[in-house]
Design an enzyme around this catalytic site. Sequence first.
Site, PDB file in Angstrom:
ATOM      1  N   ASP A   1     -30.718 -13.302  27.414  1.00 52.01           N
ATOM      2  CA  ASP A   1     -31.902 -13.621  28.173  1.00 52.01           C
ATOM      3  C   ASP A   1     -31.451 -14.464  29.238  1.00 52.01           C
ATOM      4  O   ASP A   1     -30.525 -15.404  29.274  1.00 52.01           O
ATOM      5  CB  ASP A   1     -32.617 -14.359  27.226  1.00 52.01           C
ATOM      6  CG  ASP A   1     -33.855 -14.771  28.090  1.00 52.01           C
ATOM      7  OD1 ASP A   1     -34.895 -13.988  28.094  1.00 52.01           O
ATOM      8  OD2 ASP A   1     -33.860 -16.071  28.275  1.00 52.01           O
TER       9      ASP A   1
ATOM     10  N   GLY B   1     -32.715 -16.975  31.163  1.00 48.75           N
ATOM     11  CA  GLY B   1     -32.737 -18.296  30.970  1.00 48.75           C
ATOM     12  C   GLY B   1     -31.842 -18.747  29.898  1.00 48.75           C
ATOM     13  O   GLY B   1     -31.351 -19.780  30.135  1.00 48.75           O
ATOM     14  N   CYS B   2     -31.944 -18.103  28.866  1.00 53.25           N
ATOM     15  CA  CYS B   2     -30.972 -18.733  27.829  1.00 53.25           C
ATOM     16  C   CYS B   2     -29.429 -18.730  28.010  1.00 53.25           C
ATOM     17  O   CYS B   2     -28.589 -19.522  27.694  1.00 53.25           O
ATOM     18  CB  CYS B   2     -31.082 -17.460  26.528  1.00 53.25           C
ATOM     19  SG  CYS B   2     -32.772 -17.724  26.185  1.00 53.25           S
ATOM     20  N   THR B   3     -29.132 -17.649  29.056  1.00 52.10           N
ATOM     21  CA  THR B   3     -27.720 -17.786  29.462  1.00 52.10           C
ATOM     22  C   THR B   3     -27.360 -18.746  30.327  1.00 52.10           C
ATOM     23  O   THR B   3     -26.483 -19.546  30.304  1.00 52.10           O
ATOM     24  CB  THR B   3     -27.414 -16.170  30.201  1.00 52.10           C
ATOM     25  OG1 THR B   3     -27.695 -15.140  29.520  1.00 52.10           O
ATOM     26  CG2 THR B   3     -26.010 -16.247  31.006  1.00 52.10           C
TER      27      THR B   3
ATOM     28  N   ALA C   1     -27.019 -21.945  28.288  1.00 49.38           N
ATOM     29  CA  ALA C   1     -25.737 -21.830  27.669  1.00 49.38           C
ATOM     30  C   ALA C   1     -24.743 -22.310  28.406  1.00 49.38           C
ATOM     31  O   ALA C   1     -23.474 -22.913  28.394  1.00 49.38           O
ATOM     32  CB  ALA C   1     -25.455 -20.665  26.789  1.00 49.38           C
TER      33      ALA C   1
END
Length: 158
Positions: free
Chosen positions: A44, A46-48, A51
Site C-alpha cells: 500500500d 502509505g504503508c510502503t 516502512a
Amino acid sequence: MHMLEAGGPAPDFELPDAAMDMVKLSDFKGDKTVVLYFYHRDDDPGCTREAIEFSDLADRFAKSNAVVLGVSLDDPLCHEVFRDKHGLMVRLLSDSETEVSRRYHTLREMERNGVVKFGTVRSTFIVDRNGTLRHALYNVTPRGHAADVLKLIQQLDA
C-alpha cells in the site's frame, strides 16, 4: 472504538515474521524498547512510505536500544516479498488470524458493496523495556511518523 492507553502493560503476543521465525513481545522485556506499528497491507503506498521511513532510521532506533516491528494481516510470504522489494530493515510480523490486532484495538470492520471485511487502523505503540505501554498512537499519518516516534523514544531515555 476502544483504544489502549499508555501506562498499563502491553499485551504480549507471539507472531511469525517474514522468515517464519516466531517473535514474542516478552522476548524484548528487560532489554529493548519496542516500536510496534500496525499497517494496512504490504505495498500500500502509505504503508510502503512508513516502512521505508522506519528502515531509513533503523540505525538511529538501534542506537536508542529500540527494535521496530511492523504488523499487518498479510502472510509471512507476502512480507518477505515486500521486505526484499523495498530493502526494508524492519521486522514484519504476520497477524493473519487478527488476534494481536484485536488485542491492540487496531482492527476495523468495513463494509463495501454489502461485503464485510476487516481493515487495520494505522497505529503505533511504544513499549518500554519493562513491558509498559508508554505511547498508544492511533490513526497516524505515514509521512514523518518514524521521525516522530524516534523523538518519543529518545525522550524516554532522557
